[in-house]
Design a protein around this motif. Structure first.
Motif, short mmCIF file in Angstrom:
data_model
loop_
_atom_site.label_atom_id
_atom_site.label_comp_id
_atom_site.label_asym_id
_atom_site.label_seq_id
_atom_site.Cartn_x
_atom_site.Cartn_y
_atom_site.Cartn_z
N GLU A 329 -11.00 -13.43 8.23
CA GLU A 329 -10.80 -12.55 9.09
C GLU A 329 -9.41 -12.24 9.26
O GLU A 329 -8.45 -12.83 9.35
CB GLU A 329 -10.96 -12.99 10.81
N VAL A 330 -9.14 -10.66 9.14
CA VAL A 330 -7.72 -10.17 9.12
C VAL A 330 -7.37 -8.91 9.94
O VAL A 330 -8.51 -8.37 10.31
CB VAL A 330 -7.50 -9.78 7.72
N THR A 331 -6.05 -8.83 10.29
CA THR A 331 -6.07 -7.49 11.20
C THR A 331 -5.49 -6.45 10.32
O THR A 331 -5.19 -6.66 9.10
CB THR A 331 -4.80 -8.00 12.10
N ALA A 332 -5.35 -5.22 10.74
CA ALA A 332 -4.96 -4.35 10.26
C ALA A 332 -3.68 -4.34 9.68
O ALA A 332 -3.25 -4.00 8.51
CB ALA A 332 -5.08 -2.82 11.04
N ASP A 333 -2.72 -5.12 10.45
CA ASP A 333 -1.35 -5.37 10.13
C ASP A 333 -1.30 -6.36 8.81
O ASP A 333 -0.43 -6.09 7.90
CB ASP A 333 -0.55 -5.97 11.07
N ASP A 334 -2.25 -7.10 8.74
CA ASP A 334 -2.16 -8.17 7.62
C ASP A 334 -2.63 -7.20 6.33
O ASP A 334 -2.25 -7.66 5.17
CB ASP A 334 -3.51 -9.27 7.77
N ILE A 335 -3.54 -6.32 6.34
CA ILE A 335 -3.94 -5.72 5.33
C ILE A 335 -2.75 -4.63 4.81
O ILE A 335 -2.43 -4.68 3.61
CB ILE A 335 -5.25 -4.58 5.46
N VAL A 336 -2.14 -4.11 5.82
CA VAL A 336 -0.80 -3.14 5.47
C VAL A 336 0.02 -4.11 4.64
O VAL A 336 0.62 -3.62 3.72
CB VAL A 336 -0.30 -2.56 6.60
N GLU A 337 0.53 -5.35 5.14
CA GLU A 337 1.33 -6.09 4.56
C GLU A 337 0.93 -6.58 3.50
O GLU A 337 1.83 -6.44 2.29
CB GLU A 337 1.80 -7.24 5.47
N GLY A 338 -0.18 -7.08 3.36
CA GLY A 338 -0.86 -7.75 2.12
C GLY A 338 -0.82 -6.99 0.74
O GLY A 338 -0.86 -7.22 -0.11
N LEU A 339 -1.63 -5.54 1.25
CA LEU A 339 -1.64 -4.61 0.04
C LEU A 339 -0.86 -3.67 -0.01
O LEU A 339 -0.95 -2.80 -0.90
CB LEU A 339 -3.16 -3.96 0.58
N LYS A 340 0.36 -3.46 0.78
CA LYS A 340 1.58 -2.74 0.62
C LYS A 340 1.17 -1.26 0.76
O LYS A 340 1.39 -0.46 -0.11
CB LYS A 340 2.20 -3.20 -0.65
N MET A 341 0.43 -0.74 1.70
CA MET A 341 0.01 0.54 1.84
C MET A 341 0.56 1.16 3.09
O MET A 341 0.51 0.22 3.91
CB MET A 341 -1.58 0.50 1.52
N PRO A 342 0.34 2.14 3.11
CA PRO A 342 0.82 2.97 4.47
C PRO A 342 -0.03 2.76 5.45
O PRO A 342 -1.51 2.57 5.11
CB PRO A 342 0.60 4.64 4.01
N VAL A 343 0.31 2.60 6.91
CA VAL A 343 -0.50 2.29 7.85
C VAL A 343 -1.53 3.45 8.01
O VAL A 343 -2.82 2.67 8.32
CB VAL A 343 0.44 2.38 9.30
N GLN A 344 -1.30 4.55 7.81
CA GLN A 344 -2.59 5.47 8.20
C GLN A 344 -3.64 5.74 7.09
O GLN A 344 -4.71 5.68 7.40
CB GLN A 344 -1.85 6.88 8.18
#
Length: 371
Positions: A329-344
């Motif tokens: 289970e991951v949060t949106a913040d985890d994905i933004v940080e882990g995949l280095k992509m813009p929040v939007q």
């Protein structure tokens, strides 16, 4: 054997908006042929046909207004054919019902191999309904069955698109002539359907526009062509429930997808289950309701594999998200940080995957959908 002149006369007779096959056959028996019916006057037709003079006059007006030879030419130019009740090439399952189409038009081919599964539902599809439609249509298609639906907005389009994306045949029974596409936004879907060995089917003249009367009538054709009928979503009063009723009258098994009792679009399916329809929980449930003799050649072994939970036709970005999430289970913040992509960009992609049913979100945490 019906000769060519009689076929043309039947095509003209079929142009009457409110034609019923039992009436047409009885009148052919009384007058001797469709050709003779068209030679008579409204008064005689009314007296011998048991109808008002007004109805008889309207029937003759509509029949004589149609150019039958042009109908044949248009149909064949579009890669189609016209079939007649009583002939050998007329679909056997349609011939067996109480009110079979008097004349049947189709484009494409009716030679698709595999059991036919009708899948219909509301035009006002919910995200849950879309998820169910994509899942069951894609999985039953992958097994080797042929989805039969109505090419309408909502559930019908989603189911038939799922088959097309797998490059498998699907049949669309439409409420217009086969020379029209309704709704217009489904034109590309209709073309892709034909390219993949499917068929567009109608009992209406080639260029007949949509009419409210046509759609409930065409539902009996959808259910008749299928071995089992699946209702995805629909209100308690909806066209999908008309299909379910017609299917039951034809002796077909009806299945319905259960839904939230607070959802209007699940009101009809929940009611069907309450009244005896089978609850559809897994694609294997559909297989169980297909007559045994029609299951030969189906590929169902993969349904026992957990990989079936992986949705087909994922984008590269969606695959990247799934690889990152794995079984956790991951949060949106985890994905933004882990995949280095813009929040939007991450938020938009996560929303799309949730709508598709690929991901589930609980308390702000995303995981692979276990549906």
């Amino acid at each position: 054997m019906i000769d060519d002149n009689e076929k043309l006369a039947r095509i003209k007779l079929n142009a009457f908006t409110y034609l019923r096959t039992d009436w047409a056959e009885r009148m052919i028996e009384v007058f001797g042929s469709a050709q003779e019916i068209l030679k008579t006057d409204a008064q005689t037709l009314a007296e011998r046909g048991g109808m008002s003079v007004k109805t008889a006059a309207e029937l003759l007006r509509e029949a004589h207004a149609l150019d039958a030879e042009k109908e044949v030419e248009l149909t064949r130019s579009a890669g189609g054919e016209i079939l007649f009740l009583g002939e050998e090439n007329y679909p056997a399952k349609l011939a067996e019902i109480k009110d079979p189409p008097f004349v049947l038009y189709y484009r494409g081919t009716l030679e698709a191999v595999g059991p036919k599964v009708a899948m219909v539902g509301t035009r006002l599809i919910t995200p849950y309904g879309r998820r169910c439609a994509e899942k069951f249509a894609s999985e039953i298609t992958r097994c080797g069955a042929v989805v039969v639906s109505g090419l309408a907005r909502g559930v019908d389009s989603v189911c038939q698109k799922a088959a097309v994306e797998l490059k498998r045949p699907t049949w669309a029974v439409v409420g217009t002539g086969i020379g029209r596409c309704y709704p217009a936004e489904n034109k590309s879907l209709a073309e892709a359907l034909l390219e993949n060995g499917g068929a567009i089917i109608s009992e209406l003249p080639f260029n007949k526009p949509p009419h409210a009367f046509h759609f409930p009538r065409r539902n009996r054709i959808i259910s008749a062509l299928a071995s089992v009928v699946v209702i995805i979503e629909g209100k308690e009063r909806s066209g999908a429930l008309i299909t379910a009723r017609l299917a039951a009258e034809q002796g077909k098994d009806v299945m319905a997808v259960p839904g939230n009792i607070d959802s209007l679009q699940s009101g009809g399916t929940n009611m069907l289950i309450r009244d005896g329809a089978a609850a559809l929980l897994d694609t294997k449930d559909i297989i169980d309701f297909i007559p045994y003799e029609e299951r030969f050649g189906l590929d169902t072994a993969w349904l026992d594999n957990e990989d079936k939970k992986e949705f087909v036709n994922l984008t590269e970005q969606e695959k990247q998200f799934l690889d990152f999430i794995k079984d956790g289970e991951v949060t949106a913040d985890d994905i933004v940080e882990g995949l280095k992509m813009p929040v939007q960009e991450a938020a938009a992609a996560l929303f799309e995957m949730e709508i598709k049913g690929v991901l589930a979100c609980v308390d702000g945490k995303y995981s692979k959908n276990k549906f």
